[in-house]
Design an enzyme around this catalytic site. Structure first.
Site, PDB file in Angstrom:
ATOM      1  N   TYR A  70       7.865  43.225  22.718  1.00 44.08           N
ATOM      2  CA  TYR A  70       9.259  43.674  22.584  1.00 44.08           C
ATOM      3  C   TYR A  70       9.642  43.822  21.114  1.00 44.08           C
ATOM      4  O   TYR A  70      10.251  44.812  20.712  1.00 44.08           O
ATOM      5  CB  TYR A  70      10.188  42.662  23.269  1.00 44.08           C
ATOM      6  CG  TYR A  70      11.639  43.081  23.272  1.00 44.08           C
ATOM      7  CD1 TYR A  70      12.173  43.764  24.362  1.00 44.08           C
ATOM      8  CD2 TYR A  70      12.473  42.800  22.197  1.00 44.08           C
ATOM      9  CE1 TYR A  70      13.497  44.162  24.378  1.00 44.08           C
ATOM     10  CE2 TYR A  70      13.801  43.202  22.199  1.00 44.08           C
ATOM     11  CZ  TYR A  70      14.314  43.875  23.284  1.00 44.08           C
ATOM     12  OH  TYR A  70      15.621  44.266  23.297  1.00 44.08           O
ATOM     13  N   PHE A 122      21.100  73.152  15.868  1.00 45.98           N
ATOM     14  CA  PHE A 122      20.382  73.339  17.128  1.00 45.98           C
ATOM     15  C   PHE A 122      21.339  72.994  18.282  1.00 45.98           C
ATOM     16  O   PHE A 122      22.342  72.332  18.063  1.00 45.98           O
ATOM     17  CB  PHE A 122      19.152  72.428  17.111  1.00 45.98           C
ATOM     18  CG  PHE A 122      18.331  72.474  18.360  1.00 45.98           C
ATOM     19  CD1 PHE A 122      17.627  73.622  18.687  1.00 45.98           C
ATOM     20  CD2 PHE A 122      18.262  71.378  19.205  1.00 45.98           C
ATOM     21  CE1 PHE A 122      16.870  73.662  19.847  1.00 45.98           C
ATOM     22  CE2 PHE A 122      17.496  71.421  20.358  1.00 45.98           C
ATOM     23  CZ  PHE A 122      16.802  72.570  20.682  1.00 45.98           C
ATOM     24  N   ASP A 123      21.037  73.421  19.507  1.00 44.97           N
ATOM     25  CA  ASP A 123      22.037  73.264  20.590  1.00 44.97           C
ATOM     26  C   ASP A 123      22.449  71.812  20.859  1.00 44.97           C
ATOM     27  O   ASP A 123      23.637  71.505  20.937  1.00 44.97           O
ATOM     28  CB  ASP A 123      21.621  73.996  21.887  1.00 44.97           C
ATOM     29  CG  ASP A 123      20.284  73.554  22.473  1.00 44.97           C
ATOM     30  OD1 ASP A 123      19.677  72.608  21.943  1.00 44.97           O
ATOM     31  OD2 ASP A 123      19.852  74.161  23.475  1.00 44.97           O
ATOM     32  N   ASP A 212      17.367  67.900   9.610  1.00 46.52           N
ATOM     33  CA  ASP A 212      16.922  67.911  10.999  1.00 46.52           C
ATOM     34  C   ASP A 212      15.498  68.453  10.914  1.00 46.52           C
ATOM     35  O   ASP A 212      15.272  69.652  10.803  1.00 46.52           O
ATOM     36  CB  ASP A 212      17.833  68.809  11.848  1.00 46.52           C
ATOM     37  CG  ASP A 212      17.376  68.867  13.300  1.00 46.52           C
ATOM     38  OD1 ASP A 212      16.289  68.333  13.607  1.00 46.52           O
ATOM     39  OD2 ASP A 212      18.086  69.462  14.131  1.00 46.52           O
ATOM     40  N   ALA A 214      12.578  68.510  12.715  1.00 45.68           N
ATOM     41  CA  ALA A 214      11.668  68.612  13.862  1.00 45.68           C
ATOM     42  C   ALA A 214      10.377  69.360  13.508  1.00 45.68           C
ATOM     43  O   ALA A 214       9.313  69.050  14.037  1.00 45.68           O
ATOM     44  CB  ALA A 214      12.370  69.305  15.027  1.00 45.68           C
ATOM     45  N   LYS A 255       7.892  67.905  18.571  1.00 47.77           N
ATOM     46  CA  LYS A 255       7.435  69.159  17.973  1.00 47.77           C
ATOM     47  C   LYS A 255       6.299  68.832  17.016  1.00 47.77           C
ATOM     48  O   LYS A 255       5.162  68.704  17.439  1.00 47.77           O
ATOM     49  CB  LYS A 255       8.590  69.879  17.274  1.00 47.77           C
ATOM     50  CG  LYS A 255       9.588  70.546  18.203  1.00 47.77           C
ATOM     51  CD  LYS A 255      10.498  69.579  18.895  1.00 47.77           C
ATOM     52  CE  LYS A 255      11.568  70.252  19.709  1.00 47.77           C
ATOM     53  NZ  LYS A 255      12.914  69.910  19.310  1.00 47.77           N
ATOM     54  N   HIS A 447      23.545  77.185  29.331  1.00 48.15           N
ATOM     55  CA  HIS A 447      22.279  77.886  29.616  1.00 48.15           C
ATOM     56  C   HIS A 447      21.312  77.046  30.445  1.00 48.15           C
ATOM     57  O   HIS A 447      20.457  77.590  31.119  1.00 48.15           O
ATOM     58  CB  HIS A 447      21.633  78.374  28.333  1.00 48.15           C
ATOM     59  CG  HIS A 447      21.427  77.301  27.305  1.00 48.15           C
ATOM     60  ND1 HIS A 447      22.471  76.647  26.711  1.00 48.15           N
ATOM     61  CD2 HIS A 447      20.302  76.762  26.796  1.00 48.15           C
ATOM     62  CE1 HIS A 447      21.992  75.757  25.864  1.00 48.15           C
ATOM     63  NE2 HIS A 447      20.692  75.797  25.895  1.00 48.15           N
TER      64      HIS A 447
END
Ligand SMILES: *Cc1c(COP(=O)(O)O)cnc(C)c1O
Length: 459
Positions: A70, A122-123, A212, A214, A255, A447
């Site tokens: 843990y 990004f969304d 960001d 990714a 990614k 979407h």
């Protein structure tokens, strides 16, 4: 010599081969929503490059050795060692995926009514800003608006607009967040010169600057290839410089971590880190696993090392370039220049008989599925347009695109050739492609959840 993948394939997964009739039935059952198609009805799945890359034997070996303690597990220390070295941030937290990293970080730095400024959110990033009652504002550079321009760094933020906004909005700006590469903006890279200028502006106006990240490795590789003064560096050196310019990062590692699951928050500021840590422990998991199983910490740690291999990045870039060439030969334009993680097809230009309210991007994506079992998704008016209460399109998106993602280490050039052949067949008779109408859609993250109806073309 043509670059080739620096690996051989040891484990494979069979893919479904279907008939046109089966695909017609499956897509109708899914109400023409690509996200509702079962994957056992998809032959080539180019919906996303997220969590879909092939893992290496070394990643699986590491996963088998994972330590599930843990607190303070060996797996955590291996994760830390790799992420510390690449990002140089003193505070590093594992998180289960990118959107959780966004939620935890943004709720520690953004207040309701504040602004988040970006090249393009990004969304999920935009959704996490808006859920806090803050505003997400995109300031892409001018070249971004010209799909055919071959400028090398169309992912850059518009520095003049950024400075204007920082000056005029003052305290209202809670953060600047630069997405590398710019996924919402055609997968285009951001230059190091642009990142340095953002750093200087954020210093001048006292605003935190986050990445960001990714696709940090792909961005670094394109900098090595395209930006003057970086050609002699390794992608790892460039990635380290990029992280060093920012105050911290959120990064989905599904990614460029080449892992099925995982993400990271990196921070310099100890106060922000403390707030994030409390939120993380309350909502994701203890700071040494953050909602990830130990085997995923191991896969991520190993994946971040593997993704920075220049031979891998060279071969991935070559795959995308080859695919782009095939698509162009099929008579379809893409957002230029080709990036690395996806091609963005210009559906608006190909399907001129379909107006925005018939959703040309979705029409092309659907036809690729019906014609060849290829799944991809529109980035056009369905995704970015605004709608009235009866689901009629009010404001169309600026472009009608289809994103064809390229999962890492997953498909061979023969698969890409097959996709290009399917596309070429569709492109030969564009007027036969049907348009669509929205039947139902939720107000947020539309979407993913909408249902549509097919409107056959007039004979
Ligand atoms: C995928 C992605 C995210 C969200 O990450 P998840 O792991 O899918 O939650 C955020 N930003 C960018 C640029 C992405 O590509």
């Amino acid at each position: 010599m043509k670059p080739f993948p620096p690996y051989r394939i040891q484990v494979v997964k069979e893919i479904p081969i279907t008939t046109r009739q089966q695909r017609e039935d499956a897509l109708a059952r899914a109400s023409y929503n690509m996200f509702d198609l079962p994957s056992n009805m998809v032959t080539i799945d180019l919906l996303t490059d997220s969590g879909t890359g092939a893992v290496s034997a070394a990643q699986e070996a590491a996963a088998a050795q994972a330590d599930r303690s843990y607190a303070g597990s060996d797996s955590y220390y291996r994760f830390r060692a790799v992420l510390d070295e690449v990002t140089s941030y003193p505070h590093v937290f594992p998180v289960h995926q990118g959107r959780a990293a966004e939620r935890v970080l943004f709720s520690s730095v953004l207040k309701a009514g504040q602004l988040s400024l970006s090249n393009t959110h990004f969304d999920t990033t935009r959704a996490n800003v808006e859920l806090l009652g803050a505003e997400a504002r995109d300031l892409p550079c001018a070249e971004f608006w010209n799909l055919d321009s071959t400028e090398p760094f169309k992912g850059n933020v518009d520095l003049a607009a950024l400075e204007d906004t920082l000056r005029s909005e003052g305290e209202r700006v809670g953060q600047v967040l630069i997405t590398i590469t710019n996924n919402g903006g055609g997968g285009q890279p951001v230059s190091m010169a642009n990142l340095r200028a953002v750093r200087a502006l954020c210093d001048r106006y006292g605003v935190p600057f986050f990445l960001d990240a990714a696709r940090f490795a792909e961005n670094a590789w394109m900098v090595v290839q395209r930006e003057a003064g970086y050609g002699h560096l390794t992608p790892r050196e460039v990635a380290r410089q990029a992280f060093a310019l920012a105050d911290g990062c959120v990064a989905s590692l599904k990614k460029d971590g080449i892992a099925p699951m995982g993400a990271v928050i990196g921070l310099r500021d100890p106060e922000v880190a403390k707030r994030c840590e409390v939120n993380l422990i309350a909502t994701e998991g203890f700071r040494t696993y953050g909602g990830l199983a130990a085997h995923d910490l191991e896969r991520v740690a190993r994946g971040v090392e593997e993704v920075l291999d220049p031979n891998y990045l060279r071969s991935r870039e070559a795959d995308a370039a080859y695919f782009a060439e095939l698509v162009n030969r099929a008579g379809v334009d893409i957002v230029r220049p080709a990036g690395m993680h996806a091609l963005y097809l210009n559906a608006g230009r190909l399907l001129q008989h379909i107006p925005p309210h018939g959703f040309p991007g979705h029409a092309l994506a659907s036809e690729l599925y019906l014609a060849g079992g290829v799944r991809c998704v529109e980035l056009g008016s369905l995704y970015l347009g605004t709608f009235d209460e009866d689901h009629n399109l009010v404001t169309p998106a600026p472009f009608e695109l289809v994103r064809v993602a390229i999962p890492r280490r997953t498909y061979t050039q023969a698969h890409l050739e097959y996709v290009a052949d399917v596309l070429a067949d569709v492109a030969k008779n564009p007027t036969r492609v049907a348009s669509y109408r929205v039947v139902d859609a939720p107000p947020v993250l539309r979407h993913f959840n909408l249902t549509l109806e097919r409107i056959p073309p007039r004979p």
